[in-house]
Design an enzyme around this catalytic site. Sequence first.
Site, short mmCIF file in Angstrom:
data_model
loop_
_atom_site.label_atom_id
_atom_site.label_comp_id
_atom_site.label_asym_id
_atom_site.label_seq_id
_atom_site.Cartn_x
_atom_site.Cartn_y
_atom_site.Cartn_z
N LYS A 1 -51.04 6.33 -28.87
CA LYS A 1 -50.25 6.79 -27.37
C LYS A 1 -51.94 6.26 -26.46
O LYS A 1 -51.16 5.04 -25.82
CB LYS A 1 -50.58 8.17 -27.02
CG LYS A 1 -48.73 8.68 -27.90
CD LYS A 1 -47.87 8.04 -26.66
CE LYS A 1 -46.75 9.05 -27.09
NZ LYS A 1 -45.50 7.91 -26.51
N PHE B 1 -53.02 10.92 -35.81
CA PHE B 1 -52.19 9.62 -35.74
C PHE B 1 -51.70 8.86 -34.82
O PHE B 1 -51.56 8.03 -33.48
CB PHE B 1 -52.08 8.97 -36.84
CG PHE B 1 -51.39 7.35 -36.81
CD1 PHE B 1 -52.94 6.63 -37.22
CD2 PHE B 1 -50.02 7.49 -36.76
CE1 PHE B 1 -52.62 5.15 -36.81
CE2 PHE B 1 -49.85 5.56 -36.64
CZ PHE B 1 -50.63 4.58 -37.12
N TYR B 2 -51.13 9.94 -33.83
CA TYR B 2 -49.84 9.93 -32.97
C TYR B 2 -50.84 10.19 -31.93
O TYR B 2 -50.78 8.60 -30.97
CB TYR B 2 -49.00 11.10 -33.03
CG TYR B 2 -48.23 11.35 -31.61
CD1 TYR B 2 -47.24 10.54 -31.60
CD2 TYR B 2 -48.60 12.04 -30.82
CE1 TYR B 2 -46.80 11.19 -30.25
CE2 TYR B 2 -48.26 12.70 -29.88
CZ TYR B 2 -46.22 12.16 -29.84
OH TYR B 2 -45.91 11.66 -28.03
N PHE B 3 -51.72 10.99 -31.45
CA PHE B 3 -52.55 10.35 -29.84
C PHE B 3 -53.53 9.39 -30.16
O PHE B 3 -53.66 8.76 -29.11
CB PHE B 3 -53.15 11.78 -30.14
CG PHE B 3 -52.41 12.88 -29.56
CD1 PHE B 3 -51.71 13.25 -28.16
CD2 PHE B 3 -52.29 14.42 -30.91
CE1 PHE B 3 -51.07 14.59 -28.32
CE2 PHE B 3 -50.89 15.31 -30.80
CZ PHE B 3 -50.86 15.04 -28.81
N ASP C 1 -51.47 13.06 -39.46
CA ASP C 1 -50.07 12.56 -38.61
C ASP C 1 -50.98 12.82 -37.24
O ASP C 1 -49.37 11.75 -36.51
CB ASP C 1 -49.03 12.30 -39.32
CG ASP C 1 -48.74 12.14 -40.50
OD1 ASP C 1 -49.22 11.74 -41.56
OD2 ASP C 1 -47.53 13.30 -41.44
#
Length: 225
Positions: A133, A128-130, A125
């Site tokens: 972004k 996935f966030y980076f 997760d």
Amino acid sequence: MNAFVVGITGRVGSLLADRLKDCGDTVRGLVRHDRDHARFDAASIHAHLGDLGSMTPREVASAGTGADVIVFAAGSNSGARGVTEAIDRAGVVKTIEAANLAGIRRFALVSVPPEAWCERGLSADEEFYFAAKKEADVVLSHSDLDWLIVRPSLLTDEPGTGRIALGPAELHGQISRHDVAATLTALLGEPRVNRPILGLNEESGLINAAISKYVHSYVGPSRKL
């Protein structure tokens, strides 16, 4: 200046709103709950009630109509993938489309350094966030808006020092959210800062001096926007 802040209930967004208001600017923002609506109205900051994840680009455009700049300071903080997708990637893309629909040229995005947390064993997760972004940065940088992408280091809630390092490449350390908000306020007041990606870290240079140094080194006084 008339600023519309997406993520105004977040820690950076709310600090930024207060600073802009103290500078005499008009500040509006997007909030999800009635309690936030009342809180900002009491501070003479107009809050538009709406959920970015479910709003259409036209609805976001309607909320931001009349703004000189949109500041996107929202973030999921590497939570569930569905929230990350809705806010950190699709939310930015949607707001870029909204800016075009509303005729708002300036767009400032609070992002993250690409090397953030690279020393840690990231969960799926978080990875996935980076990635989300970075994808949002790419979409904005390919747009024809007058954009600004700021990538602060690890955010802390320590009191601001008023001293930063600012430039196309900076070390990834840490920085107070107060100093991020203060730097954004100053950058939004400098029209020559147009279409850069700027790293932001805690350092020894005063905020206005760091911005002046950047403008002198990378923009120059004769550049016409």
